[in-house]
Design a protein around this motif. Structure first.
Motif, short mmCIF file in Angstrom:
data_model
loop_
_atom_site.label_atom_id
_atom_site.label_comp_id
_atom_site.label_asym_id
_atom_site.label_seq_id
_atom_site.Cartn_x
_atom_site.Cartn_y
_atom_site.Cartn_z
N PHE B 184 0.84 -1.21 0.00
CA PHE B 184 0.00 0.00 0.00
C PHE B 184 0.87 1.25 0.00
O PHE B 184 0.53 2.26 -0.61
CB PHE B 184 -0.90 0.01 1.24
N LYS B 195 -3.09 6.27 2.55
CA LYS B 195 -3.14 4.81 2.64
C LYS B 195 -4.47 4.36 3.20
O LYS B 195 -5.04 3.35 2.79
CB LYS B 195 -1.98 4.35 3.51
N GLY B 199 -6.98 1.85 1.41
CA GLY B 199 -7.38 0.61 2.07
C GLY B 199 -8.89 0.46 2.11
O GLY B 199 -9.45 -0.61 1.86
N PHE B 202 -10.18 -0.25 -1.29
CA PHE B 202 -9.80 -1.62 -1.65
C PHE B 202 -10.83 -2.61 -1.12
O PHE B 202 -11.33 -3.47 -1.85
CB PHE B 202 -8.40 -1.89 -1.08
N LYS B 203 -11.19 -2.45 0.15
CA LYS B 203 -12.16 -3.40 0.71
C LYS B 203 -13.52 -3.24 0.05
O LYS B 203 -14.22 -4.23 -0.22
CB LYS B 203 -12.28 -3.17 2.22
#
Lengths: 318, 323
Positions: B184, B195, B199, B202-203
């Motif tokens: 990341f 970041k 994140g 991304f999820k």
């Protein structure tokens, strides 16, 4: 027992610092229950914010619960012997648990469906053989760590007065639009908004959360606002426990891909989103498990009973 | 005529047409050479059919030609997988005197508004290409990222999120899916998004597209980190072995694979002639040097077991630094 931890009652009429806007309501009378019978509450009969009455009510409920428990413990212990899988027993038990754990204080009451390992002094020593279901239950009970609840005080509040006159209150409108108030017993924090709604966090049990919310409402009432206690609802419960063995998270994320999310770069624990009951579990390599997202205590217990056999399957062997 | 013929297999769509076959090999499937427009028998090389349209370009445009004299009559190459086909036309700049008004500005100015429906998507593709270019990602990863972005964009479930955040997260997922994950922090370095936001996106994207990605391992990053540190191949192989063994022996439970990889690189480099400090490794890997220290302390006790058997020690195992 009646703790007045807010400002002394006499200070209201006298020292209104800086001409703060005290509402023109006459000074409270400790004996006058405010708003009795005006707004029917779904759960309790009285609208009074008196702490003494609240605790008496809790004790009465405890006694009722224990009597019910004794009857149910006998019934479910007999039933669980007959049932073959623990899965069924937890499902059957969870159907009963909502009424059982509705307002339960921390007693030594065993879970229905689990074998009472040490009979509590309340349950009768009837000769029921200890249930040994086909797959044994864990014997570990998650402890509640945090309860978040909301209540509506039913009237608009002036946060500035509250912040100035109450003890242990902070108010920084530029940062957050609510008064943050804390009490020591039960150790909780409340966010009080100007609309009259309040969020109470930090209690360790449902009854403590309710008691704390009542104390805050009492503080607000003593400051002169016509506070009521409407729609008390527990919004979130957090529990934690330890399965006492290390867990292979990589294996768990491989087999339960659709429920798990394990990103060591983002968070060291595995985030398991259980569908039924709808609980989020944080599972760590050390074996500690945090369960959150529950509205009732039974959901936490049920979720843990569901996850425990799965975790046993991913126990680290070394 | 030196013609380097390129043999391209054709699909069976051409089965409907009257089949031409090689006279010597009637059941050989003809190979189409699109450059010269021939159909060639692969068995004997005979050119059988020669009336295929040449899809090469009509004109070649060099950069030093005058910009106004582009004789090409076709537009840019189509990108059908992505932005909905590029079938829009543009009005070119006027050349005669009539196309300029009295101040010298051109009369017809509307050269914009090409594909307004996918303007955001084209912008995102450009951003993805820029980001990938910064860390020299190959074209296949960029294509995969573009596809992922298109899927997410069409689904509209993440509509409120910044397109750059979604693009960065798509880039991260594409690298993972291609088997060459980037951390990341590496994606953060080429993107303006934090970041935390990458994140989160991304999820969300994994949930929206209902895919999953493989877990990262220590070996995924070894070659990149070691090359950036200019470590020789033996050290890289030793570090890979150390990290793998450390995870197998469960010496580092709960530690991020990046931290374990960094500690393994530290141990391997300290045992070889090419020593690197924790700070240098921390800079390359994006981990703090205290993190490397912590993980190193965990693997240090079993150091003799972790090294590969054929490793040549410049510094013997017992003289490894102990922090």
């Amino acid at each position: 027992m009646d703790q007045n931890n807010s400002l002394p009652p006499y200070a209201q009429g006298l020292a209104s610092p800086q001409g703060a806007m005290t509402p023109g309501i006459p000074i409270f009378s400790p004996m006058m229950p405010y708003g009795t019978g005006l707004t029917p509450q779904p759960i309790q009969n009285t609208n009074s914010l008196s702490i003494l009455e609240e605790q008496q009510r809790q004790q009465q409920q405890q006694q009722q619960q224990q009597q019910q428990q004794q009857q149910q413990a006998v019934a479910t212990a007999a039933a669980s012997v007959q049932q073959s899988t623990s899965q069924q027993s937890t499902q059957g038990a969870s159907g009963q648990t909502p009424q059982l754990f509705h307002s339960q204080t921390l007693t030594t009451a065993p879970l229905p469906g689990t074998t009472p390992l040490y009979p509590s002094p309340m349950t009768p020593m009837t000769p029921i053989t200890p249930a040994t279901p086909a797959s044994e239950s864990s014997g570990i009970v998650p402890q509640l760590q945090n309860i978040v609840s909301t209540v509506n005080l039913g009237c608009k509040l002036d946060l500035k007065t509250i912040a100035l006159r109450a003890r242990n209150a902070e108010y920084n409108p530029k940062r957050f639009a609510a008064v943050i108030m804390r009490i020591r017993e039960p150790r909780t924090t409340a966010l009080i908004f100007s609309s009259g709604k309040m969020v109470c966090t930090g209690a360790k049990s449902e009854e403590q959360s309710r008691l704390a919310a009542r104390k805050y409402a009492r503080v607000v009432q003593k400051l002169g606002f016509p506070a009521k206690f409407l729609d008390f609802k527990i919004q979130n419960m957090v529990g934690s426990c330890d399965v006492k063995f290390p867990i292979r998270l990589e294996g768990l994320v491989l087999t339960h891909q659709q429920f798990s999310s394990y990103e060591p770069e983002l968070f060291p624990g595995l985030i398991y989103r259980m569908i039924k009951p709808r609980i989020v579990l944080l599972i760590f390599v050390s074996g500690k498990v945090v369960l959150t997202g529950a509205k009732v205590r039974a959901e936490i217990y049920e979720a843990f009973e569901n996850i425990y056999p799965i975790l046993k399957g991913f126990r680290k062997t070394t | 005529m030196a013609a380097i013929t390129v043999y391209l297999p054709i699909s069976s769509v051409l089965d409907a047409l009257p089949r031409v076959t090689c006279p010597n090999h009637p059941d050989a499937i003809l190979v189409e050479d699109y450059r010269a427009g021939d159909m060639i028998c692969p068995e004997c090389g005979l050119v059988v059919g020669d009336r295929v349209i040449d899809v090469g370009s009509e004109w070649r445009t060099f950069s030093n030609d005058k910009a106004t004299k582009d004789p090409s009559r076709v537009g840019d190459s189509q990108n059908p997988l992505l932005s909905d086909g590029d079938l829009s036309t543009m009005i070119g700049k006027g050349t005669g005197a009539a196309s300029f008004d009295e101040f010298g500005n051109s009369k017809y100015q509307n050269r914009r508004t090409m594909s307004s429906s996918d303007r955001a998507m084209m912008n995102a593709f450009k951003e993805i290409t820029t980001m990938a270019d910064r860390i020299n990602l190959p074209r296949n990863i960029v294509d995969r990222t573009n596809n992922l972005f298109k899927q997410v964009y069409e689904q509209k479930s993440l509509k409120g999120r910044a397109n750059d955040a979604i693009a960065s997260a798509c880039l991260y997922i594409a690298c993972r899916q291609e088997g060459v994950p980037r951390t990341f922090k590496e994606i953060c370095a080429v993107s303006r998004i934090s970041k935390k936001e990458i994140g989160r996106c991304f999820k969300l994207i994994l949930k929206a597209l209902e895919t999953s990605v493989d877990l990262i391992t220590t070996g995924d990053f070894m070659s990149r980190f070691c090359s950036n540190l200019c470590l020789p191949k033996q050290v890289q192989m030793a570090a890979t072995h150390i990290a793998r063994k450390a995870v197998e022996l469960d010496l580092v439970p709960g530690r991020s694979p990046i931290s374990v990889a960094a500690a393994a690189i530290y141990m391997a480099s300290q045992a070889s002639a090419e020593k690197r400090t924790q700070k240098e490794i921390g800079d390359i890997a994006g981990v703090a040097d205290v993190t490397i220290r912590q993980s190193y302390r965990l693997i240090y006790p079993r150091a003799p077991d972790l090294f590969p058997s054929d490793f040549k020690f410049d510094t013997p195992v017992d003289k490894l630094p102990q922090l």
